[in-house]
Design a protein around this motif. Structure first.
Motif: not given
Length: 124
Positions: A51-52, A72, A76, A55
Motif C-alpha cells: 500500500v505504501r 495507507l 499502518q 501511494f
C-alpha cells in the motif's frame, strides 16, 4: 596506532558490548525476533509495504488522493495494533531513549552531539 587511540577504541568496543547487555536492548532483540517469527505480522508488513509503494507512486505521478493517504494510514494503524508489532515499537522506543541518554553522557564533555555528529556527515 598510538596508545590513546587504541584505548578510546577499546572503550568504544566495551560500550558497544555493554549496550548489548542492557535490558532495553535485550527486550528490543526479543521483540524484533517475535515480529520476524510471526507469519501474520509478516503478512501485514508486506501488505503495508504494498500500500505504501502504491501511494508513493501515485504521489509521484500527482494522482494520490486523500483516500489513498487514509488507506495507507489505516494499514499502518492495523499493523501497529498487532501485539508483536506494538511490543516491538515500544521496545524500540525504550531502547532509543536509553541510547539518547548514553549519547548525552558522551556528548556532555565534548560540547557536541556525539550521536548526531559522529556519523561523518556534515550539517552546514
Amino acid at each position: 596506532m598510538n596508545v590513546e587511540t587504541t584505548s578510546v577504541e577499546q572503550l568504544g568496543r566495551e560500550l558497544g558490548e555493554a549496550i548489548t547487555q542492557l535490558p532495553e536492548y535485550e527486550a528490543f532483540e526479543q521483540a524484533q525476533q517475535a515480529v520476524e517469527d510471526d507469519p501474520a505480522v509478516q503478512e501485514r508488513i508486506s501488505e503495508f509495504e504494498r500500500v505504501r509503494q502504491q501511494f508513493m507512486l501515485a504521489r509521484q505521478a500527482g494522482s494520490a488522493t486523500q483516500e489513498d493517504l487514509e488507506e495507507l494510514q489505516a494499514t499502518q494503524e492495523e499493523l501497529h495494533a498487532m501485539e508483536p508489532m506494538a511490543e516491538f515499537l515500544q521496545a524500540k522506543s525504550e531502547l532509543a531513549a536509553r541510547l539518547e541518554a548514553v549519547n548525552e553522557a558522551i556528548s556532555d564533555p565534548l560540547a557536541i552531539d556525539f550521536g548526531g555528529e559522529a556519523g561523518g556527515c556534515c550539517n552546514d
